[in-house]
Design a protein around this motif. Sequence first.
Motif: not given
Length: 315
Positions: A11, A13, A89, A171, A173
């Motif tokens: 994912i 962010l 995603k 996740h 970043d």
Amino acid sequence: MINDSYFGGFILLGFPGRPQLEMIISGVVFFFYTIALIGNIAIILVPLLDERLQIPMYFFLRNLAILDLCYTTNIVPQMLVNVWGKDKKISFSSCAFQLFIDVTLCTVECMLLGVMSYDRFNAVCKPLHYMTIMSPQLCQGLVIMTWIIGIINGVILSPYAMSLPRCENHHLDHYFCEISAMVKIACVDTKVMEEMLFASCFFIFLPPLLLILVSYSFIAVAVLKIKCAAGRQKAFGTCSSHLIVVSIFYGTVIYMYIQPGNSPSQDEGKLLSIFYSIVTPSLNPLIYTLRNKEFKGAMKRLVRKEKPSEETVGH
């Protein structure tokens, strides 16, 4: 939080919790991406259509433009989809491919800028033998060499970064699958990976930089010896464009990657990544074309549909 317990990818962010900032950044990115597309396509096509520009310098410029097009296209579409849509995603395979292309193209561009400095060195310091030294076979061989080294570097670094255990942390970043962001989410000691990155910088990024510095040292001495003011201005004009591009690319990358891995300024790292991977490729065509009388002349001839051969006969 997104329920991603079933998800095997990542994912992205971006800037979490700041949708307005993301929209502003995405608008800026889309603007520069459009410039990069138009400018780099022009650099690719114009030398092919104008026989006066079919010299080694424009051969390397054309390859740099192709590289920049691939570089930005590898990042921008996925980034805009993630920012403008609700789904942030990216699949594991897409992320792995994006990371490999990013590492490979960044390496190739670094090497290619070094090769272009060698080309400028021969053009300024050895003008009478320039076309003999920079033969088509040598130019093609140098470009192929940069791609081979880039692919090898990508094959070594990318799979290792993707294979680092993340303890189900999906996740990322960042806006795209960037190698330093991938290392930061690993839940194991990343000393080996960091040493590999350092070795990559030392053996791949440092030699082209040294070649650039040495080449331009000789070029500076040669330009100062030119007695004709017009000759000095022409030599300075063609070399200064390349030097500006080198300074922007290397300056941004060095500033970004010398930061500590636990730097609190994560947002600054993302903005710098956007700058060197998206803004810089859009600036390259502007720098090379706006400061190049030959290229601007070729553009005018193509717009007016005048053939260079006809102009030559007229003279």
